[in-house]
Write a protein that holds these residues in place. Sequence first.
Motif, mmCIF file in Angstrom:
data_model
loop_
_atom_site.group_PDB
_atom_site.id
_atom_site.type_symbol
_atom_site.label_atom_id
_atom_site.label_comp_id
_atom_site.label_asym_id
_atom_site.label_seq_id
_atom_site.Cartn_x
_atom_site.Cartn_y
_atom_site.Cartn_z
ATOM 1 N N SER A 124 0.995 -1.252 0.023
ATOM 2 C CA SER A 124 -0.273 -0.169 0.006
ATOM 3 C C SER A 124 0.984 1.573 0.354
ATOM 4 O O SER A 124 1.766 1.678 0.601
ATOM 5 C CB SER A 124 -1.215 0.433 1.093
ATOM 6 N N PRO A 125 0.761 1.831 -1.037
ATOM 7 C CA PRO A 125 1.256 3.292 -1.122
ATOM 8 C C PRO A 125 0.954 4.772 0.091
ATOM 9 O O PRO A 125 1.886 5.341 0.443
ATOM 10 C CB PRO A 125 1.574 3.995 -2.695
ATOM 11 N N VAL A 126 -0.131 4.282 0.901
ATOM 12 C CA VAL A 126 -0.839 4.907 1.474
ATOM 13 C C VAL A 126 -0.413 4.442 3.026
ATOM 14 O O VAL A 126 -0.940 5.391 4.099
ATOM 15 C CB VAL A 126 -1.922 5.337 1.491
ATOM 16 N N ASP A 127 0.273 3.238 3.192
ATOM 17 C CA ASP A 127 0.117 2.390 4.848
ATOM 18 C C ASP A 127 1.767 1.924 4.378
ATOM 19 O O ASP A 127 1.997 1.221 5.051
ATOM 20 C CB ASP A 127 -0.628 1.557 4.844
ATOM 21 N N ARG A 128 2.749 3.034 4.703
ATOM 22 C CA ARG A 128 4.240 2.888 3.813
ATOM 23 C C ARG A 128 5.032 1.192 3.612
ATOM 24 O O ARG A 128 5.536 0.962 4.461
ATOM 25 C CB ARG A 128 5.375 3.405 5.901
ATOM 26 N N GLY A 129 3.684 0.556 2.434
ATOM 27 C CA GLY A 129 4.797 -0.222 1.832
ATOM 28 C C GLY A 129 3.532 -1.349 2.515
ATOM 29 O O GLY A 129 4.091 -2.970 2.119
ATOM 30 N N ARG A 130 3.352 -1.193 3.293
ATOM 31 C CA ARG A 130 2.381 -2.900 4.488
ATOM 32 C C ARG A 130 1.686 -3.088 3.571
ATOM 33 O O ARG A 130 0.824 -2.503 2.422
ATOM 34 C CB ARG A 130 1.263 -2.749 5.280
#
Length: 278
Positions: A124-130
């Motif tokens: 996820s680009p909005v969740d630090r790559g998680r």
Amino acid sequence: MARRKPWDVDDELWTVVEPLLPKIERRTRHPGRKRHPDRLVFQGILFVLHTGIAWEHLPQELGFGSGMTCWRRLAEWTEAGVWPRLHEALLAKLRSADALDFSAGAVDGSHIRALPRGPKTGRSPVDRGRTGSKHHLITDATGIPLAVTLTGGNRNDVTQLIPLLQAVPPVRGKRGRPRRRPDVVLGDRGYDHEKYRRLVRALGVKPLIARRGTEHGSGLGTQRWVVERAFAHLHWFRRLRIRWEIRDDIHEAFLTLGCALICWRRLSQPTRSLALSQ
């Protein structure tokens, strides 16, 4: 008088759900253990959807059956296509009651965390790559969910614009041809792409999409807020706030069931809603 729990299934809802369930004939020879009643198992599935509880922690004293029984029945009914047909049936009832407004539709996407990896997950680009997934939703002009899709968390919203429009089922409920798509589709800047505007027009829908690089205050926020409210209602179901399922079809089943329940609430508790066209 005891207050009804949100996972209780009243007779009116059950009369809609029961005919959609596959009929399993019990064997005459070696019938085995009697099948747990479908209505109680359905309530167990709703309990998990509402509370987000793990299947193995489903309270036995409530009579829903074991968590494994409810999970297997959910997988069985998902394979049989029960949930899209339930959603379609309730949309038809809403249209019959003049509670659907196809004058406009609103689209948006929402990120959720996906703890197990599996199909339709991504960094996820909005969740630090998680690892995450995305819910994509299209509603009518009053915020009633028309269709929902699931993708990996790294997919752009615009890639789901056409799949969302194509996923809207043929909504009956009135004489004549069923409705398939809204007249206008509203989207934020994430949907700003000329290629997709042309594809939307090819489907007979007028795109009304905010443009990148322009100042905030396009005016669409006063109209497309209904899809954000619909997401708030959808994520009120705790099982949809985080994706716990490895199997994407099981999470999609919960998603579609959540949309159907929102439709049922609108039917059973009609409220005046502000239409986008006003």
